[in-house]
Design an enzyme around this catalytic site. Structure first.
Site, PDB file in Angstrom:
ATOM      1  N   TYR A   1      35.920 -21.719   3.160  1.00 11.96           N
ATOM      2  CA  TYR A   1      36.603 -20.804   4.128  1.00 11.96           C
ATOM      3  C   TYR A   1      36.835 -21.489   5.263  1.00 11.96           C
ATOM      4  O   TYR A   1      36.171 -22.410   5.607  1.00 11.96           O
ATOM      5  CB  TYR A   1      35.628 -19.381   4.268  1.00 11.96           C
TER       6      TYR A   1
ATOM      7  N   TYR B   1      26.714 -22.671   1.703  1.00  5.99           N
ATOM      8  CA  TYR B   1      25.680 -22.713   2.860  1.00  5.99           C
ATOM      9  C   TYR B   1      24.561 -22.920   2.124  1.00  5.99           C
ATOM     10  O   TYR B   1      23.499 -22.139   2.084  1.00  5.99           O
ATOM     11  CB  TYR B   1      25.572 -21.243   3.559  1.00  5.99           C
TER      12      TYR B   1
END
Length: 539
Positions: A189, A480
């Site tokens: 993203y 993440y």
């Protein structure tokens, strides 16, 4: 494209290993593994120059050159018994097959930005398949597509696109040294996601080496496997060699700004307002919010600066400053944005701005594969579905000031992110989310004591945020990577599936079961595995 197969003798080896139980395999024989690599090397593409053992003078530099988290570059960190820096697709094919024959753990590394070092650290003896040499980029402006190999960095992709066109770009991350392989396969993203969605929403084909050592494209791998590697992490299913991406249109001039406000400058009210408008703004506008602790302007009785919270609003706008100011004055006047806060530039230059390069830095800086800063770090993630009450914000800010170290980053949703189905790709965090949270702590102090201290600070802030974030499950972002939410210690069976489900549901929600089904079909022996890979279904 047709399936590219290995020489007959190597195909036979694959059949042999697939018919042999992992449980009967002897302990890994590293020397025999190297012999296997060399014996199956093609004369036109010799594999020997790609092999680095600890006896090689360049071994340490090759290993450390793509370690992006210094927590995992210590004397006590387990090192790979070998690094294979693939120079050709056939090297990947050979390494996959030989690793299975000799029952060896393989870690796949592209850019090395994996937050938990999963691509270059393991608890068992392992080798690294390093993809950094496979980094060709072929941009075709006429078809508005590009083929990008997994070892390329985002900065290289951006530069090669900008080299061909001033009005094309690609929606991906803002850190130029991140490797394509992990970033794209986990979702990817960036600051154009409200306009164009994620990286995976703009991928149309791929090349992958499967567990049989075959080089496949989208047609030959099938839609299920292609779906899995566009958001479910490529390393669970094979070795991604390259992705074909659709370029997106960008204006010749974009506008950026970075405006900061402290608590004394009404940050609480401005942050509160941001929550209600950030996901509803014009799709051309993305305003990231970061919050950190800084020294205040006033001093206490002992003469020391008081700590305060700083909220920084960093924007990417696909248009000129005049239209941006018009939108901001109407939708977010609380920030008090002025013309002097805005900077107009090309899309490629905006990447440098977002990465905090000095103003005027040449776009050639995007080609550097060396991060501006290397440090020790810990990251965690969350998703927020309802605005946080003002009393909650004040409490969070107080806790951040007490902890001092961790930084919070809020990345707004809305726009394209709310239009794409949660099952279109394995990435499920779509409509219903207002923003994604990143918890970030960096430190330069050596030693496990310091690491434990700063990691614990990050965990505390994550715990304090519990009332305000998603629940059942508490969602997390696969790119993440965070081993706190679960580790798979088993290779196969019910225990492996159950361990994998713990983190898998948080990363992938309802898409986890489909990913496990695909995994079981394409890699039933679970060769492609790591601490947080997709498990096979139990028999």
């Amino acid at each position: 494209m047709a399936i590219q197969r290995l020489p007959h003798i190597l195909q036979l080896s694959v059949l042999l290993v697939l018919s042999t139980s992992w449980a009967t395999s002897a302990s890994a024989d590293h020397e025999n593994f190297v012999h296997c690599l060399l014996n199956h090397s093609q004369p036109s593409h010799p594999i020997a120059p790609a092999i680095y053992s600890p006896n090689n003078a360049s071994y340490s530099s090759v290993l450390e050159s793509y370690i992006r988290n210094l927590r995992f570059n210590t004397s006590t960190t387990r090192k790979p018994f070998l690094i294979l820096t693939a120079l050709h697709e056939s090297h990947v094919q050979i390494s996959v097959v030989c690793a299975q024959i000799h029952n060896l753990q393989m870690k796949i590394r592209s850019g090395g930005h994996d937050y938990e070092g999963v691509s270059y650290v393991a608890e068992v003896p392992f080798f690294i398949l390093d993809m950094f040499n496979l980094r060709s980029i072929h941009v075709d402006i006429k078809s508005e597509t590009a083929w990008v190999q997994a070892g390329a960095t985002l900065g290289e992709v951006y530069y090669r696109i900008a080299e061909k066109s001033k009005t094309h770009g690609f929606p991906a991350g803002v850190c130029p040294t991140v490797g394509v392989g992990g970033h794209f396969s986990g979702g990817g993203y960036g600051n154009m996601m409200r306009k164009y969605g994620l990286s995976v929403d703009n991928i149309v084909d791929a090349q992958l080496v499967n567990v049989h050592g075959e080089l496949l494209d989208r047609k030959s791998m099938g839609e299920d496997l292609f779906w899995a590697i566009t958001g479910g992490g490529g390393a669970s299913f094979g070795v991604v060699i390259a992705y074909k991406i659709n370029l997106v249109r960008v204006p010749e001039i974009v506008t950026v700004f970075r405006v900061s406000r402290t608590l004394e400058q009404n940050a609480t009210d401005i942050v509160y307002r941001w929550q209600y408008i950030a996901d509803k703004l014009d799709d051309d506008l993305f305003i990231r919010l970061t919050m950190d602790v800084v020294n205040g302007t006033s001093s206490n009785s002992s003469g020391e600066n008081n700590k305060t919270l700083r909220a920084s609003f960093i924007a990417m706008f696909l248009g000129d400053s005049e239209r941006l100011l018009s939108i901001m004055n109407k939708s977010f006047p609380e920030l008090g944005l002025k013309q002097s806060d805005c900077a107009e530039m090309s899309w490629a230059q905006s990447v440098l701005f977002w990465t905090s390069f000095p103003t005027g830095t040449a776009t050639e800086a995007l080609l550097s594969r060396t991060p501006q800063v290397l440090t020790r770090l810990k990251r965690k993630s969350d998703y927020v579905k309802k605005p946080i009450p003002k009393t909650g914000l004040k409490w969070i800010f107080q806790k951040m000031i007490e902890l001092e170290a961790p930084m919070l980053t809020f990345n707004p949703y809305g726009g394209k992110m709310s239009e794409i189905s949660a099952s279109a790709t394995p990435f499920p965090h779509r409509a219903g989310n207002l923003w994604k949270v990143q918890y970030a702590t960096n430190w330069d102090i050596l030693g496990t004591e310091a690491s434990d201290h700063y990691i614990e600070l990050t965990r505390k802030l994550h715990m304090y945020m519990t009332p305000f974030v998603s629940k059942n499950p508490r969602e997390a972002f696969y790119n993440y990577k965070d081993l706190d939410i679960g580790i798979n210690h088993n290779a196969n069976g019910m225990s492996s599936y159950l361990e994998g489900r713990v983190y898998g549901i948080k990363y992938f929600k309802h898409n986890f079961d489909r990913l496990a089904n695909v995994k079981t079909k394409v890699d039933p022996g679970n060769f492609f595995r790591n601490e947080q890979s997709i498990p096979t279904l139990p028999h």
